[in-house]
Design a protein around this motif. Structure first.
Motif, PDB file in Angstrom:
ATOM      1  N   ALA A  83       0.840  -1.211   0.000  1.00  0.00           N
ATOM      2  CA  ALA A  83       0.000   0.000   0.000  1.00  0.00           C
ATOM      3  C   ALA A  83       0.870   1.253   0.000  1.00  0.00           C
ATOM      4  O   ALA A  83       0.580   2.225  -0.702  1.00  0.00           O
ATOM      5  CB  ALA A  83      -0.931  -0.008   1.215  1.00  0.00           C
ATOM      6  N   MET A  84       1.955   1.223   0.755  1.00  0.00           N
ATOM      7  CA  MET A  84       2.856   2.377   0.788  1.00  0.00           C
ATOM      8  C   MET A  84       3.475   2.634  -0.586  1.00  0.00           C
ATOM      9  O   MET A  84       3.547   3.781  -1.035  1.00  0.00           O
ATOM     10  CB  MET A  84       3.967   2.168   1.827  1.00  0.00           C
ATOM     11  N   SER A  85       3.905   1.569  -1.264  1.00  0.00           N
ATOM     12  CA  SER A  85       4.536   1.770  -2.572  1.00  0.00           C
ATOM     13  C   SER A  85       3.533   2.242  -3.616  1.00  0.00           C
ATOM     14  O   SER A  85       3.872   3.049  -4.484  1.00  0.00           O
ATOM     15  CB  SER A  85       5.278   0.512  -3.041  1.00  0.00           C
ATOM     16  N   LEU A  86       2.310   1.784  -3.537  1.00  0.00           N
ATOM     17  CA  LEU A  86       1.289   2.248  -4.479  1.00  0.00           C
ATOM     18  C   LEU A  86       0.845   3.674  -4.159  1.00  0.00           C
ATOM     19  O   LEU A  86       0.660   4.491  -5.060  1.00  0.00           O
ATOM     20  CB  LEU A  86       0.079   1.313  -4.464  1.00  0.00           C
ATOM     21  N   ASN A  87       0.699   3.990  -2.883  1.00  0.00           N
ATOM     22  CA  ASN A  87       0.153   5.296  -2.500  1.00  0.00           C
ATOM     23  C   ASN A  87       1.167   6.433  -2.520  1.00  0.00           C
ATOM     24  O   ASN A  87       0.766   7.598  -2.559  1.00  0.00           O
ATOM     25  CB  ASN A  87      -0.516   5.202  -1.129  1.00  0.00           C
ATOM     26  N   VAL A  88       2.452   6.124  -2.532  1.00  0.00           N
ATOM     27  CA  VAL A  88       3.436   7.205  -2.632  1.00  0.00           C
ATOM     28  C   VAL A  88       3.303   7.895  -4.003  1.00  0.00           C
ATOM     29  O   VAL A  88       3.730   9.033  -4.174  1.00  0.00           O
ATOM     30  CB  VAL A  88       4.875   6.709  -2.344  1.00  0.00           C
ATOM     31  N   ARG A  97       8.134   2.951  -7.633  1.00  0.00           N
ATOM     32  CA  ARG A  97       7.885   3.347  -6.245  1.00  0.00           C
ATOM     33  C   ARG A  97       8.434   2.250  -5.352  1.00  0.00           C
ATOM     34  O   ARG A  97       8.159   1.069  -5.560  1.00  0.00           O
ATOM     35  CB  ARG A  97       6.395   3.509  -5.951  1.00  0.00           C
ATOM     36  N   ILE A  98       9.209   2.632  -4.384  1.00  0.00           N
ATOM     37  CA  ILE A  98       9.824   1.681  -3.462  1.00  0.00           C
ATOM     38  C   ILE A  98       9.357   2.018  -2.054  1.00  0.00           C
ATOM     39  O   ILE A  98       9.324   3.183  -1.669  1.00  0.00           O
ATOM     40  CB  ILE A  98      11.360   1.776  -3.534  1.00  0.00           C
ATOM     41  N   SER A  99       9.001   0.989  -1.292  1.00  0.00           N
ATOM     42  CA  SER A  99       8.602   1.229   0.099  1.00  0.00           C
ATOM     43  C   SER A  99       9.220   0.187   1.012  1.00  0.00           C
ATOM     44  O   SER A  99       9.543  -0.923   0.582  1.00  0.00           O
ATOM     45  CB  SER A  99       7.081   1.206   0.240  1.00  0.00           C
ATOM     46  N   ILE A 100       9.355   0.572   2.272  1.00  0.00           N
ATOM     47  CA  ILE A 100       9.815  -0.362   3.296  1.00  0.00           C
ATOM     48  C   ILE A 100       9.215   0.034   4.637  1.00  0.00           C
ATOM     49  O   ILE A 100       9.086   1.217   4.950  1.00  0.00           O
ATOM     50  CB  ILE A 100      11.358  -0.427   3.396  1.00  0.00           C
ATOM     51  N   THR A 101       8.842  -0.974   5.403  1.00  0.00           N
ATOM     52  CA  THR A 101       8.348  -0.789   6.761  1.00  0.00           C
ATOM     53  C   THR A 101       8.810  -1.988   7.574  1.00  0.00           C
ATOM     54  O   THR A 101       8.904  -3.101   7.053  1.00  0.00           O
ATOM     55  CB  THR A 101       6.817  -0.625   6.799  1.00  0.00           C
ATOM     56  N   GLY A 102       9.158  -1.766   8.822  1.00  0.00           N
ATOM     57  CA  GLY A 102       9.627  -2.895   9.617  1.00  0.00           C
ATOM     58  C   GLY A 102      10.215  -2.468  10.943  1.00  0.00           C
ATOM     59  O   GLY A 102       9.891  -1.403  11.475  1.00  0.00           O
ATOM     60  N   TYR A 103      11.112  -3.304  11.443  1.00  0.00           N
ATOM     61  CA  TYR A 103      11.729  -3.086  12.746  1.00  0.00           C
ATOM     62  C   TYR A 103      13.244  -3.179  12.625  1.00  0.00           C
ATOM     63  O   TYR A 103      13.767  -4.107  12.000  1.00  0.00           O
ATOM     64  CB  TYR A 103      11.252  -4.144  13.751  1.00  0.00           C
ATOM     65  N   PHE A 118       9.372  -5.018   2.218  1.00  0.00           N
ATOM     66  CA  PHE A 118       9.538  -3.971   1.220  1.00  0.00           C
ATOM     67  C   PHE A 118       8.784  -4.348  -0.039  1.00  0.00           C
ATOM     68  O   PHE A 118       8.444  -5.515  -0.253  1.00  0.00           O
ATOM     69  CB  PHE A 118      11.015  -3.672   0.936  1.00  0.00           C
ATOM     70  N   SER A 119       8.518  -3.353  -0.841  1.00  0.00           N
ATOM     71  CA  SER A 119       7.728  -3.563  -2.049  1.00  0.00           C
ATOM     72  C   SER A 119       8.177  -2.596  -3.137  1.00  0.00           C
ATOM     73  O   SER A 119       8.552  -1.459  -2.857  1.00  0.00           O
ATOM     74  CB  SER A 119       6.250  -3.338  -1.722  1.00  0.00           C
TER      75      SER A 119
END
Length: 166
Positions: A83-88, A97-103, A118-119
């Protein structure tokens, strides 16, 4: 460091040659990807920009993430990364579009594990999503840099596939 510079040079040249652009939405890497793209030669020709949305509230406001789904997973899942990579795209009109979320540190919400999702999206379609897992004793800064370098390596592979298909 030489390897990293050659990776950055390759990505920048491939994006320029293909007349393609990229934007980034990141959380756990705290701007490492944006910094990396900014270090590429003639970055303003292909790097549209990025956003670091670290909290749930900012991801909701800036990246239009589904609140109910985000709360269930603390914003860390394959679905959130996608969703982050599509919505950016709503912030930056880029081809990639590149996204990453995590710890980057083990916490209760991560079951004391260190991992990230990541996506990559290309022209509004998810083309790659992966989960990275690191040893729980990995230092936070090491985890962040590892995530960024791994993603850039994967991005190079995606660009190679695009070049082969053209």
């Amino acid at each position: 460091m030489e390897f990293m510079q050659s990776l950055l040079d390759y990505i920048g040249e491939a994006l320029r040659d293909a007349d393609e652009s990229v934007s980034v939405a990141e959380s756990v890497t705290s701007g490492c990807l944006q910094f990396s793209f900014s270090q590429m030669k003639e970055a303003s020709e292909f790097f549209k920009g990025g956003i670091t949305a670290y909290t749930l509230e900012e991801k909701l406001k800036l990246l239009n993430i589904d609140e109910e789904k985000a709360r269930k997973c603390n914003c860390v899942s394959k679905e959130m990364a996608e969703a982050m990579s599509l919505n950016v795209a709503k912030l930056f009109n880029a081809d990639w579009r590149i996204s990453i979320t995590g710890y980057a540190t083990p916490v209760k919400e991560s079951d004391e594990k260190i991992f990230a999702h990541f996506s990559f999206a290309y022209k509004n379609e998810i083309v790659l999503s992966k989960k990275l897992e690191l040893h729980y004793k990995t230092e936070a800064s090491t985890a962040q840099l590892y995530y960024a370098e791994f993603i850039l390596g994967c991005f190079k592979c995606q660009l190679n596939q695009m070049i082969i298909l053209k």
